[in-house]
Design a protein around this motif. Structure first.
Motif, short mmCIF file in Angstrom:
data_model
loop_
_atom_site.label_atom_id
_atom_site.label_comp_id
_atom_site.label_asym_id
_atom_site.label_seq_id
_atom_site.Cartn_x
_atom_site.Cartn_y
_atom_site.Cartn_z
N UNK A 182 0.81 -1.22 0.00
CA UNK A 182 0.00 0.00 0.00
C UNK A 182 0.84 1.27 0.00
N UNK A 183 2.15 1.15 0.31
CA UNK A 183 2.97 2.34 0.49
C UNK A 183 4.11 2.49 -0.51
N UNK A 184 4.00 1.80 -1.63
CA UNK A 184 4.94 1.98 -2.73
C UNK A 184 6.39 1.71 -2.39
N UNK A 185 6.62 0.71 -1.55
CA UNK A 185 7.99 0.44 -1.11
C UNK A 185 8.89 -0.06 -2.24
N UNK A 189 13.80 3.32 -2.63
CA UNK A 189 14.91 2.55 -2.04
C UNK A 189 14.91 2.61 -0.52
N UNK A 190 14.70 3.82 0.03
CA UNK A 190 14.70 3.98 1.49
C UNK A 190 13.55 3.21 2.13
N UNK A 191 12.34 3.37 1.54
CA UNK A 191 11.18 2.65 2.09
C UNK A 191 11.37 1.15 1.99
N UNK A 192 11.97 0.70 0.89
CA UNK A 192 12.18 -0.73 0.70
C UNK A 192 13.14 -1.28 1.74
N UNK A 193 14.21 -0.53 2.01
CA UNK A 193 15.17 -0.94 3.04
C UNK A 193 14.49 -1.01 4.39
N UNK A 194 13.65 -0.01 4.68
CA UNK A 194 12.97 0.05 5.97
C UNK A 194 12.02 -1.13 6.16
N UNK A 242 1.41 1.38 10.84
CA UNK A 242 -0.04 1.43 10.99
C UNK A 242 -0.66 1.72 9.63
N UNK A 243 -1.90 1.28 9.46
CA UNK A 243 -2.62 1.57 8.22
C UNK A 243 -3.17 2.99 8.27
N UNK A 244 -2.89 3.77 7.22
CA UNK A 244 -3.25 5.18 7.18
C UNK A 244 -4.76 5.40 7.17
N UNK A 245 -5.50 4.39 6.67
CA UNK A 245 -6.96 4.60 6.57
C UNK A 245 -7.68 4.38 7.90
N UNK A 246 -6.95 3.97 8.93
CA UNK A 246 -7.56 3.86 10.26
C UNK A 246 -7.10 5.06 11.07
N UNK A 247 -7.94 6.09 11.08
CA UNK A 247 -7.58 7.37 11.68
C UNK A 247 -7.25 7.19 13.16
N UNK A 248 -6.08 7.68 13.56
CA UNK A 248 -5.67 7.60 14.96
C UNK A 248 -4.90 6.35 15.32
#
Length: 303
Positions: A182-185, A189-194, A242-248
């Motif tokens: 869902x987050x384009x990892x 490159x940075x997101x993929x490493x994380x 956390x999933x962004x679509x679950x507010x809070x």
């Protein structure tokens, strides 16, 4: 020529490295075996014991630099002397990274006026009081309390918190895979490493003796977080998803985890923001009590 047997950290090196960190403490998030081991592959980090001090070397195509050694002060001084000669023999400028103000005070005492330090706020760790993160008390955190109250109102009887155990690790793994998609990892490159580090921390959760918490909504994982003690008074949070679509969900997992896992520690280190604008805004909004500054040390040019 000085030869040092630098090698990649492996699981079997955990006790050796952790022992140095236990006996020579720091609140810097890098000073845990978990952080060193899981990120070493991405930053080409190797280690060696030099003159009785623990040394990490980070290397790329045309240069290398060293983390400030861990050890007794006299051993650290001797190690730095060796590392300077090691660099000189290879025609590489001597540099040290992740140097805290306390570290630099030692360097300046040992080599008066010889070195300079440049701190980078992108890599400063955010440290908070555990009690503040747990209670969100005070005027400055009222927005966070509102987030929590809204979450509890919306998901009144539908949410729950639980610690991560071997029985729910697979659920976390599947949630992390979904989060990655869902987050384009794959395209970052940075997101993929994380996310690779996140998945490996789950895969090695028991071996690394990590501590984690899960937030569920309607039985499914909405968020999870993972950390460990870093020293006697500080707990470090390495991972939070956390999933962004679950507010809070992010606010809720942050508070719940501190309440359930961190209250034996005065401080919680939530690591750096790496210069990401959204992350910086979020971390600052929790009002850190102080930052762990880390800089790059280089030799001053001779006049």
């Amino acid at each position: 020529m000085i030869e040092i047997d630098f090698k990649k950290p492996e699981l079997k090196d955990r006790e050796l490295i952790s022992d140095f960190f236990r006996n020579h403490t720091s609140r810097s998030c890098e000073r845990t075996f978990t952080n060193v081991y899981l990120w070493a592959r991405f930053y080409n980090v190797t280690f060696a014991v030099v003159e009785g001090a623990l040394v990490f070397k980070s290397e790329n195509e045309d240069k290398f630099d060293f983390a400030f050694p861990a050890g007794e002060p006299e051993n650290v001084k001797r190690a730095i002397d060796v590392l300077m000669e090691y660099s000189r023999e290879r025609n590489v400028p001597f540099e040290m990274y992740n140097v805290t103000p306390d570290n630099f005070a030692c360097i300046d005492q040992w080599y008066p006026g010889r070195f300079q330090v440049e701190y980078n706020e992108d890599y400063a760790d955010y440290v908070y009081e555990s009690e503040k993160l747990a209670t969100l008390s005070g005027k400055k955190l009222h927005g966070k309390r509102n987030h929590i109250n809204k979450f509890k109102s919306v998901y009144e009887d539908r949410w729950s918190y639980e610690p991560i155990t071997k029985d729910n690790l697979e659920d976390c793994f599947q949630m992390a895979l979904k989060w990655r998609n869902e987050n384009g990892c794959e395209d970052d490159e940075e997101k993929n490493a994380e996310i690779c580090v996140t998945l490996n921390s789950l895969r090695l959760f028991e071996e690394l003796e990590l501590i984690g918490g899960i937030l569920r909504v309607d039985g499914a994982i909405a968020a999870f977080t993972i950390g460990e003690p870093i020293c006697g008074d500080t707990f470090v949070v390495h991972i939070e998803k956390a999933f962004a679509d679950i507010d809070g969900a992010y606010t809720m997992i942050n508070q719940q985890f501190v309440q359930h896992a961190c209250m034996d520690y005065k401080y919680v280190n939530r690591e750096e923001d790496t210069g990401a604008e959204g992350l910086r805004k979020a971390k600052r909004s929790y009002r850190p009590v102080f930052m762990v500054e880390k800089g790059l040390v280089t030799e001053k040019e001779s006049e």
